[in-house]
Scaffold this motif. Structure first.
Motif, mmCIF file in Angstrom:
data_model
loop_
_atom_site.group_PDB
_atom_site.id
_atom_site.type_symbol
_atom_site.label_atom_id
_atom_site.label_comp_id
_atom_site.label_asym_id
_atom_site.label_seq_id
_atom_site.Cartn_x
_atom_site.Cartn_y
_atom_site.Cartn_z
ATOM 1 N N ASP A 118 3.626 4.844 5.948
ATOM 2 C CA ASP A 118 2.511 5.171 5.901
ATOM 3 C C ASP A 118 1.498 4.522 5.290
ATOM 4 O OD1 ASP A 118 0.266 7.150 5.961
ATOM 5 O OD2 ASP A 118 1.032 8.394 4.307
ATOM 6 N N THR A 119 1.033 3.802 6.041
ATOM 7 C CA THR A 119 -0.130 2.669 5.633
ATOM 8 C C THR A 119 -1.148 2.452 6.589
ATOM 9 O OG1 THR A 119 -0.480 0.522 4.565
ATOM 10 C CG2 THR A 119 1.001 0.685 6.100
ATOM 11 N N SER A 120 -2.153 1.696 6.502
ATOM 12 C CA SER A 120 -3.071 1.502 7.467
ATOM 13 C C SER A 120 -3.492 -0.070 7.429
ATOM 14 C CB SER A 120 -4.298 2.294 7.529
ATOM 15 O OG SER A 120 -4.942 2.187 6.487
ATOM 16 N N GLU A 158 -6.483 -0.769 7.766
ATOM 17 C CA GLU A 158 -7.960 -0.600 6.802
ATOM 18 C C GLU A 158 -7.397 -0.686 5.289
ATOM 19 O OE1 GLU A 158 -9.638 2.836 7.098
ATOM 20 O OE2 GLU A 158 -11.664 2.281 5.900
ATOM 21 N N TRP A 159 -6.395 0.218 4.816
ATOM 22 C CA TRP A 159 -6.189 0.081 3.517
ATOM 23 C C TRP A 159 -5.609 -1.403 2.969
ATOM 24 C CZ3 TRP A 159 -2.386 -1.013 -0.298
ATOM 25 C CH2 TRP A 159 -2.520 -0.447 -1.343
ATOM 26 N N ILE A 160 -4.857 -2.002 3.831
ATOM 27 C CA ILE A 160 -4.352 -3.396 3.405
ATOM 28 C C ILE A 160 -5.312 -4.318 3.561
ATOM 29 C CG2 ILE A 160 -2.522 -5.197 4.060
ATOM 30 C CD1 ILE A 160 -0.854 -2.847 5.568
ATOM 31 N N GLN A 180 8.651 -17.751 -9.904
ATOM 32 C CA GLN A 180 7.945 -17.040 -8.995
ATOM 33 C C GLN A 180 6.313 -17.525 -8.519
ATOM 34 O OE1 GLN A 180 10.814 -16.085 -10.642
ATOM 35 N NE2 GLN A 180 9.483 -15.565 -12.105
ATOM 36 N N CYS A 181 5.613 -16.662 -8.573
ATOM 37 C CA CYS A 181 4.183 -17.127 -8.030
ATOM 38 C C CYS A 181 3.523 -18.279 -8.570
ATOM 39 C CB CYS A 181 3.260 -16.216 -8.039
ATOM 40 S SG CYS A 181 3.840 -14.792 -6.967
ATOM 41 N N THR A 182 4.259 -18.798 -10.090
ATOM 42 C CA THR A 182 3.630 -20.013 -10.688
ATOM 43 C C THR A 182 4.598 -21.120 -10.399
ATOM 44 O OG1 THR A 182 3.049 -18.494 -12.312
ATOM 45 C CG2 THR A 182 2.450 -20.727 -12.656
ATOM 46 N N LYS A 205 9.855 -4.152 -7.684
ATOM 47 C CA LYS A 205 9.161 -3.055 -8.076
ATOM 48 C C LYS A 205 7.731 -3.618 -8.800
ATOM 49 C CE LYS A 205 11.326 0.866 -6.520
ATOM 50 N NZ LYS A 205 12.555 0.070 -5.978
ATOM 51 N N MET A 206 6.648 -3.131 -8.587
ATOM 52 C CA MET A 206 5.463 -3.750 -9.478
ATOM 53 C C MET A 206 4.582 -2.502 -9.909
ATOM 54 S SD MET A 206 2.713 -6.278 -7.772
ATOM 55 C CE MET A 206 2.153 -5.262 -6.485
ATOM 56 N N GLU A 207 3.834 -2.960 -11.047
ATOM 57 C CA GLU A 207 2.875 -2.083 -11.480
ATOM 58 C C GLU A 207 1.808 -2.836 -11.049
ATOM 59 O OE1 GLU A 207 2.832 -0.651 -15.578
ATOM 60 O OE2 GLU A 207 4.795 -0.886 -15.472
ATOM 61 N N GLN A 212 -8.698 -3.996 3.143
ATOM 62 C CA GLN A 212 -9.662 -3.522 2.086
ATOM 63 C C GLN A 212 -9.135 -3.875 0.597
ATOM 64 O OE1 GLN A 212 -10.911 0.544 1.714
ATOM 65 N NE2 GLN A 212 -12.472 0.302 3.461
ATOM 66 N N ARG A 213 -7.941 -3.559 0.263
ATOM 67 C CA ARG A 213 -7.244 -3.773 -1.137
ATOM 68 C C ARG A 213 -6.937 -5.360 -1.196
ATOM 69 N NH1 ARG A 213 -6.482 1.467 -3.949
ATOM 70 N NH2 ARG A 213 -7.195 2.676 -2.420
ATOM 71 N N THR A 214 -6.424 -6.085 -0.137
ATOM 72 C CA THR A 214 -5.719 -7.256 -0.345
ATOM 73 C C THR A 214 -6.176 -8.381 0.402
ATOM 74 O OG1 THR A 214 -4.132 -7.128 1.462
ATOM 75 C CG2 THR A 214 -3.699 -5.843 -0.631
HETATM 76 N N1 COA Z 1 -0.818 1.751 2.247
HETATM 77 C C1 COA Z 1 -1.701 2.971 1.890
HETATM 78 N N2 COA Z 1 -1.715 3.264 0.660
HETATM 79 C C2 COA Z 1 -0.827 2.918 -0.101
HETATM 80 C C3 COA Z 1 -0.240 1.632 0.006
HETATM 81 C C4 COA Z 1 -0.428 1.211 1.244
HETATM 82 N N3 COA Z 1 0.318 -0.201 1.386
HETATM 83 N N4 COA Z 1 0.287 1.286 -1.316
HETATM 84 C C5 COA Z 1 -0.044 2.063 -2.177
HETATM 85 N N5 COA Z 1 -1.002 2.846 -1.687
HETATM 86 C C6 COA Z 1 -1.358 4.246 -2.298
HETATM 87 C C7 COA Z 1 -0.742 4.677 -3.515
HETATM 88 O O1 COA Z 1 0.218 5.383 -3.241
HETATM 89 C C8 COA Z 1 -2.005 5.551 -4.247
HETATM 90 O O2 COA Z 1 -2.062 6.641 -3.639
HETATM 91 P P1 COA Z 1 -2.401 7.958 -4.659
HETATM 92 O O3 COA Z 1 -4.010 7.856 -5.351
HETATM 93 O O4 COA Z 1 -2.186 9.172 -3.893
HETATM 94 O O5 COA Z 1 -1.376 7.938 -5.696
HETATM 95 C C9 COA Z 1 -3.244 4.646 -3.737
HETATM 96 O O6 COA Z 1 -2.771 3.651 -2.593
HETATM 97 C C10 COA Z 1 -3.786 3.566 -4.685
HETATM 98 O O7 COA Z 1 -2.413 2.931 -5.273
HETATM 99 P P2 COA Z 1 -2.843 1.816 -6.384
HETATM 100 O O8 COA Z 1 -1.528 1.078 -6.627
HETATM 101 O O9 COA Z 1 -3.619 2.389 -7.674
HETATM 102 O O10 COA Z 1 -3.851 0.848 -5.525
HETATM 103 P P3 COA Z 1 -4.546 -0.465 -6.050
HETATM 104 O O11 COA Z 1 -5.889 -0.320 -5.849
HETATM 105 O O12 COA Z 1 -4.042 -0.951 -7.407
HETATM 106 O O13 COA Z 1 -4.072 -1.542 -5.186
HETATM 107 C C11 COA Z 1 -2.476 -3.520 -5.029
HETATM 108 C C12 COA Z 1 -2.583 -1.935 -4.941
HETATM 109 C C13 COA Z 1 -0.858 -3.489 -4.962
HETATM 110 C C14 COA Z 1 -3.237 -3.941 -3.557
HETATM 111 C C15 COA Z 1 -3.087 -4.127 -6.271
HETATM 112 O O14 COA Z 1 -2.873 -3.478 -7.393
HETATM 113 C C16 COA Z 1 -2.908 -5.559 -6.512
HETATM 114 O O15 COA Z 1 -2.920 -6.447 -5.563
HETATM 115 N N6 COA Z 1 -2.120 -5.832 -7.747
HETATM 116 C C17 COA Z 1 -1.781 -7.194 -8.059
HETATM 117 C C18 COA Z 1 -0.709 -7.514 -7.058
HETATM 118 C C19 COA Z 1 -0.299 -9.032 -7.175
HETATM 119 O O16 COA Z 1 -0.763 -9.898 -7.665
HETATM 120 N N7 COA Z 1 1.190 -9.013 -6.863
HETATM 121 C C20 COA Z 1 1.593 -10.459 -6.978
HETATM 122 C C21 COA Z 1 1.629 -11.069 -8.325
HETATM 123 S S1 COA Z 1 1.983 -12.732 -8.160
#
Ligand code: COA
Length: 331
Positions: free
Chosen positions: A27-29, A31-33, A111-113, A220-222, A35-37
């Motif tokens: 479940d992703t899109s 648009e989400w990917i 890792q990334c460094t 797993k990642m925060e 916009q966020r990344t």
């Molecule tokens: N598609 C759709 N929705 C998604 C999703 C995906 N692939 N991944 C997470 N979500 C959802 C979450 O479940 C959450 O839903 P909820 O609000 O209903 O709980 C919502 O999107 C927001 O999640 P969140 O984790 O807060 O999003 P974010 O804005 O922090 O973006 C990342 C997530 C991963 C893109 C962002 O935190 C990030 O880029 N972090 C750094 C990553 C990184 O640099 N990693 C490598 C280090 S070398």
């Protein structure tokens, strides 16, 4: 004596995986990917390909670029978080595939460094060890160890497979080129913020059926925490490395950051006040390729005629560990 990058080479698998392809599995899109990344697509290997295979392909391109035969490589450093096996090190597999018996082979796990740590190490080995052609490779096969269900969507959409390689050699033409300075850091107190929790050698067995059921064999990642750390520490370390040679951001011709998230790189650029046109981003096409990403971005910059002899370039990254660092060089 200075060390410099004599040759650069990359390799990415031919299979393109779009955001829409991933949306068919979880479940992703798109648009989400995006916009966020910023990620639009990434590359995945076919079954049967390991990190060492990608690394060998990038090595051949780097050796050709450097104008050396593979047999002239006298040290191998491989940075990866996706090793072929838990042991032995993947550099040994690569060394065998390259046909270089006897050449020292070292894995590093930053890792990334990884590419920034690896270049620093290669530079030191050139200066102190008399090595003439050190092969540094960042190679990753992420696609075989991601959770492609909705449970793992926050991590799975980010990563791609690929490899980059550099030949690091002593500079002998008396020019001002080469690696100028480096600044490396780590803080293991944050190791659990981005890791694979299920793999725990303090337990017997180190991974259980319950772990696998719960998906603990996957990274797993925060995400928000990692994001915040990156936009804080990467600007700091860029200023730190520039200060070592009396440079400032204004002197930089190119910033080549690790490609973890386009939004991170935009925020870093804004914070340090660099013209966005001087920042290299190609995460849109490759996703996060961890130890390979900086080499892939550097090679892209050169291919796009954005990298010229004498340019002051800064490489910078933060990754799991946490590890972070930056390195400056004159191309
Ligand atoms: N598609 C759709 N929705 C998604 C999703 C995906 N692939 N991944 C997470 N979500 C959802 C979450 O479940 C959450 O839903 P909820 O609000 O209903 O709980 C919502 O999107 C927001 O999640 P969140 O984790 O807060 O999003 P974010 O804005 O922090 O973006 C990342 C997530 C991963 C893109 C962002 O935190 C990030 O880029 N972090 C750094 C990553 C990184 O640099 N990693 C490598 C280090 S070398």
């Amino acid at each position: 004596m200075r060390a410099y990058i004599k040759g650069l080479g990359t390799f990415v698998p031919s299979r393109v995986v779009t955001n829409a392809d991933l949306a068919e599995k979880m479940d992703t899109s798109d648009e989400w990917i995006r916009q966020r990344t910023g990620i639009v697509e990434r590359r995945y290997v076919e079954e049967g390909t390991a990190s060492s295979d990608l690394g060998c392909a990038a090595t051949k391109a780097a050796a050709e670029d450097a104008g050396i035969a593979l047999e002239e490589i006298d040290f191998i450093i491989l940075a990866t978080l996706s090793p072929d096996r838990f042991f032995p090190g993947t550099a040994c597999y690569m060394q065998a595939k390259l046909g270089l018996p006897g050449v020292p082979a070292l894995d590093i796990r930053q890792q990334c460094t990884g590419f920034v740590y690896g270049l620093t190490l290669a530079e030191s080995l050139v200066r102190s060890g008399g090595y003439r052609n050190i092969l540094l490779v960042g190679a990753e096969v992420h696609s075989h160890s991601l959770d492609f269900t909705t449970r793992g969507r926050d991590v799975a959409v980010l990563f791609g497979d690929g490899a980059g390689a550099a030949i690091v050699s002593p500079l002998e033409d008396g020019s001002e080129r080469g690696i100028l300075a480096h600044a490396l850091h780590a803080d293991g107190r944050f190791a659990e913020k981005l890791c694979i929790h299920g793999w725990d050698i303090s337990r017997d067995p180190y991974m259980t059926a319950e772990d696998i059921e719960a998906g603990e064999q996957y990274p797993k990642m925060e995400g928000r925490y990692v994001f915040k750390e990156a936009v804080t520490r990467v600007p700091q370390v860029i200023h730190e490395v520039l200060a070592k040679t009396g440079h400032s951001v204004a002197d930089l011709d190119l910033l080549v950051p690790h490609q973890a998230n386009l939004r991170i790189n935009e925020a870093v650029a804004k914070q340090i006040g660099i013209d966005p046109a001087k920042v290299v981003n190609n995460i849109q096409r490759f996703g996060n390729t961890t130890a390979a990403s900086i080499a892939l971005a550097l090679a892209d910059a050169r291919a796009q005629d954005r990298l010229h002899p004498g340019d002051l370039v800064c490489l910078a990254a933060l990754g799991s560990g946490f590890t972070w660092g930056a390195l400056t060089l004159r191309w």
